[in-house]
Design a protein around this motif. Structure first.
Motif, mmCIF file in Angstrom:
data_model
loop_
_atom_site.group_PDB
_atom_site.id
_atom_site.type_symbol
_atom_site.label_atom_id
_atom_site.label_comp_id
_atom_site.label_asym_id
_atom_site.label_seq_id
_atom_site.Cartn_x
_atom_site.Cartn_y
_atom_site.Cartn_z
ATOM 1 N N GLU A 179 -4.056 -20.586 -19.442
ATOM 2 C CA GLU A 179 -3.213 -19.420 -19.150
ATOM 3 C C GLU A 179 -3.897 -18.099 -19.525
ATOM 4 O O GLU A 179 -3.760 -17.104 -18.814
ATOM 5 C CB GLU A 179 -1.866 -19.535 -19.876
ATOM 6 N N SER A 180 -4.662 -18.095 -20.610
ATOM 7 C CA SER A 180 -5.304 -16.829 -21.026
ATOM 8 C C SER A 180 -6.528 -16.507 -20.164
ATOM 9 O O SER A 180 -6.968 -15.358 -20.114
ATOM 10 C CB SER A 180 -5.718 -16.915 -22.497
ATOM 11 N N GLN A 181 -7.076 -17.498 -19.451
ATOM 12 C CA GLN A 181 -8.288 -17.280 -18.646
ATOM 13 C C GLN A 181 -7.991 -16.999 -17.172
ATOM 14 O O GLN A 181 -8.739 -16.279 -16.515
ATOM 15 C CB GLN A 181 -9.195 -18.514 -18.739
ATOM 16 N N ALA A 182 -6.920 -17.591 -16.659
ATOM 17 C CA ALA A 182 -6.617 -17.432 -15.229
ATOM 18 C C ALA A 182 -6.068 -16.035 -14.956
ATOM 19 O O ALA A 182 -5.325 -15.479 -15.778
ATOM 20 C CB ALA A 182 -5.610 -18.490 -14.800
ATOM 21 N N PRO A 183 -6.416 -15.434 -13.806
ATOM 22 C CA PRO A 183 -5.880 -14.105 -13.474
ATOM 23 C C PRO A 183 -4.351 -14.126 -13.450
ATOM 24 O O PRO A 183 -3.746 -15.118 -13.014
ATOM 25 C CB PRO A 183 -6.435 -13.836 -12.068
ATOM 26 N N MET A 237 -6.042 -15.416 -2.502
ATOM 27 C CA MET A 237 -5.429 -15.474 -3.837
ATOM 28 C C MET A 237 -6.464 -15.575 -4.939
ATOM 29 O O MET A 237 -7.460 -16.291 -4.813
ATOM 30 C CB MET A 237 -4.435 -16.630 -3.927
ATOM 31 N N PRO A 238 -6.238 -14.836 -6.029
ATOM 32 C CA PRO A 238 -7.124 -14.949 -7.192
ATOM 33 C C PRO A 238 -6.931 -16.302 -7.857
ATOM 34 O O PRO A 238 -5.815 -16.841 -7.872
ATOM 35 C CB PRO A 238 -6.636 -13.833 -8.127
ATOM 36 N N THR A 239 -7.989 -16.853 -8.417
ATOM 37 C CA THR A 239 -7.899 -18.162 -9.052
ATOM 38 C C THR A 239 -8.872 -18.244 -10.214
ATOM 39 O O THR A 239 -9.704 -17.352 -10.415
ATOM 40 C CB THR A 239 -8.173 -19.283 -8.024
ATOM 41 N N PHE A 240 -8.760 -19.318 -10.994
ATOM 42 C CA PHE A 240 -9.714 -19.634 -12.050
ATOM 43 C C PHE A 240 -10.323 -20.974 -11.691
ATOM 44 O O PHE A 240 -9.617 -21.963 -11.496
ATOM 45 C CB PHE A 240 -9.004 -19.714 -13.410
ATOM 46 N N THR A 241 -11.651 -21.011 -11.571
ATOM 47 C CA THR A 241 -12.324 -22.237 -11.142
ATOM 48 C C THR A 241 -13.356 -22.672 -12.182
ATOM 49 O O THR A 241 -13.402 -22.133 -13.296
ATOM 50 C CB THR A 241 -12.958 -22.029 -9.745
ATOM 51 N N THR A 242 -14.181 -23.654 -11.829
ATOM 52 C CA THR A 242 -15.156 -24.219 -12.771
ATOM 53 C C THR A 242 -16.160 -23.166 -13.247
ATOM 54 O O THR A 242 -16.724 -23.287 -14.321
ATOM 55 C CB THR A 242 -15.920 -25.388 -12.114
ATOM 56 N N SER A 243 -16.355 -22.120 -12.431
ATOM 57 C CA SER A 243 -17.302 -21.058 -12.810
ATOM 58 C C SER A 243 -16.578 -19.745 -13.143
ATOM 59 O O SER A 243 -17.156 -18.671 -13.048
ATOM 60 C CB SER A 243 -18.312 -20.835 -11.675
#
Length: 417
Positions: A66-70, A210-216
Motif C-alpha cells: 500500500e505504501s509503494q503503489a501509486p 492506469m498507474p500501477t506498481f509492478t516488479t520494477s
C-alpha cells in the motif's frame, strides 16, 4: 480443525486461503505455478482496486504494497468525437475527471500473488504446486470438509454449467491487449494527482490508462479493449512484446492522440509486460459436481466472469472472497452441503449482479440518456464524482444510470442545487 482445499492462487483464492488460515482452519492451496514462476512470468491482468476491495485486504493485513503503489485519486473519461480520426488528428467531444472519495490502487498480480503465496507457506499453509484436473479433485475431495475452485481457466471451469438467464452474451465482446510501461508522462490537466483514464472511441473500442506498481516499481498500464473484428482487433498472434507495444502506440496515435502525446518515450517494463486475449462474459452455476458424487463451490470469476471494461475483476474477486469467508466462519461445524453452497453464492451475487448488469450495459452502444449523463459530467463536477465512485459501488448506478427518467431527474436535481 476444519480442512479446506482452495484450488487456484489468484486474488480470490489466495485472499480466501489466507483469511481462513488466520482463523485457524487447516488450508491446502493448489497452484499450477510456484511464487517464483508467477513473479517472473507474464502479466496476468489489469487491476485497479477501489476502496471497498482494498479494505478487505487491510482487514486481513495483506496490504503489503500500500505504501509503494501509486494512490489513484481520480477517474477521468474522454470520448473521441465520432469519426474525427478519419480526416486528421482525433478530437475529444467529452473530457472530464471525477474525484474518488477514497484512493484506488493497482498492484501487478505477479507481485501480489507471489508475495501472498510465500506468506501463506510461511504461516504454515500446505501449498501444493500441481495443475488440478477434475479427477484430482474427485480424489482430494474425500479428505476435505470443503473444496473451493477459484481457478478461472481450464478444465475445472467446465464443471460449472453456464447460467443462460444471467449470461446475455455467448461470444467475447472485446479483444483485449495490455502493455505495462515505464516512461509515461503525467496528464497535463492534472499533474498533481494520479488518475485512471477511460478513453471511449465510439464504434471502435476503449483505451484505459492506469498507474500501477509492478516488479520494477512505479509503472502505467495501457489497455486496449477493441470491438471484435474492428480496427483494434489486431493483436491475435502477435508474439513479440516490442511489436505488441508498437501496435498499441500506433493505435493510440490514431484514435486517442491526447494519450499518445504523453507516451512518446514509453518502454515495456519487462519482457513479460504484455498480454492479449478475449473471453465471453459468463455467469455459471456455483456448484460443481464431481464424478464420485462430491460437490465443489466455484469462486469469483469461475462463477461470475465479467468483461474488464468496468475494471471490476479484482474488486469482485476480493468481495467474493470476503463474502465466502464470512459464510464459512458463520457456518461453524455444520456440513458444507449444497444448500449452504447456493446460499453462499447468493450472498456474493447480491453485489455481483450490479457489476454484471453495469458491465454488460457498457459493452453495448450507449443509449442517448447515458451519453447525456457522461456529457453533463463535464459541466457538473458532482456528476463526474458520482460516476467515478460507482466503480467502487456499482449498485449506485441503479439510482441514476439505466433508466432515462432517473437520469433526467438526477441531472435536474444537481442543476437545481
Amino acid at each position: 480443525m476444519r480442512k479446506i482445499l482452495v484450488v487456484g492462487a489468484g486474488q480470490s483464492g489466495l485472499q480466501l486461503a489466507l483469511g481462513l488460515q488466520s482463523h485457524g482452519y487447516e488450508v491446502t492451496l493448489m497452484s499450477n505455478r510456484t511464487a517464483d514462476e508467477i513473479r517472473s512470468g507474464r502479466v496476468m491482468s489489469t487491476q485497479c482496486m477501489f476502496p471497498t476491495a482494498l479494505q478487505h485486504e487491510r482487514d486481513l493485513q495483506l496490504n503489503f504494497w500500500e505504501s509503494q503503489a501509486p494512490k489513484i485519486e481520480g477517474l477521468g473519461v474522454s470520448v473521441a468525437a465520432p469519426g474525427s480520426w478519419g480526416e486528421g488528428p482525433a478530437a475529444r467531444a467529452i473530457d472530464w475527471v471525477g474525484r474518488l472519495d477514497g484512493y484506488a490502487q493497482s498492484v501487478d498480480q505477479r507481485v501480489k500473488m507471489a508475495g501472498w503465496m510465500e506468506t501463506f507457506a510461511q504461516r504454515g499453509g500446505q501449498l501444493v504446486i500441481h495443475g488440478a484436473a477434475v479427477g484430482d479433485l474427485d480424489y482430494f475431495s474425500r479428505s476435505y470438509d470443503l473444496v473451493l475452485v477459484s481457478a478461472g481457466k481450464g478444465e475445472l471451469v467446465s464443471m460449472f454449467a453456464r447460467d443462460p438467464e444471467r449470461s446475455p452474451y455467448s461470444e467475447p465482446q472485446r479483444a483485449l491487449a495490455v502493455s505495462y510501461v515505464h516512461g509515461l508522462d503525467p496528464r497535463p490537466e492534472h499533474p498533481d494527482y494520479e488518475g485512471v483514464r477511460c478513453n471511449l472511441v465510439p464504434g471502435v473500442g476503449e483505451l484505459f490508462v492506469m498507474p500501477t506498481f509492478t516488479t520494477s516499481g512505479r509503472a502505467d498500464i495501457l489497455f486496449w479493449e477493441g470491438i471484435p473484428g474492428g480496427p483494434l482487433d489486431v493483436f491475435n498472434g502477435v508474439k513479440d512484446p516490442a511489436e505488441h507495444l508498437s501496435l498499441t502506440l500506433e493505435l493510440m496515435e490514431k484514435y486517442v492522440p491526447w494519450e499518445h502525446a504523453r507516451a512518446t518515450k514509453v518502454e515495456l517494463t519487462d519482457a513479460g509486460g504484455t498480454l492479449a486475449g478475449r473471453y465471453a462474459p459468463t455467469v455459471r452455476n456455483p456448484v460443481g459436481r464431481l464424478p464420485g458424487g462430491g460437490m465443489v463451490l466455484g469462486v469469483a470469476d469461475v462463477v461470475v466472469a465479467n468483461d474488464p471494461i468496468t475494471g471490476q475483476g479484482s474488486n469482485s474477486a476480493s468481495k467474493c472472497a470476503a463474502a465466502y469467508l464470512a459464510s464459512i466462519l458463520e457456518h461453524g461445524d455444520e456440513e458444507f452441503d449444497e444448500t449452504w453452497m447456493r446460499a453462499t453464492f447468493d450472498r456474493y451475487w447480491d453485489s455481483a449482479q450490479h457489476v454484471t448488469k453495469w458491465t454488460n450495459a457498457m459493452l453495448g452502444p450507449p443509449p442517448e440518456h447515458v451519453l447525456n449523463l457522461i456529457g453533463a459530467a463535464g459541466q457538473l463536477p458532482p456528476v463526474a464524482d458520482r460516476f467515478a465512485n460507482g466503480f467502487d459501488n456499482p449498485a449506485d448506478f441503479e439510482n441514476f444510470f439505466y433508466e432515462p427518467a432517473k437520469t433526467e431527474a438526477y441531472l435536474a436535481e444537481v442543476m437545481g442545487s
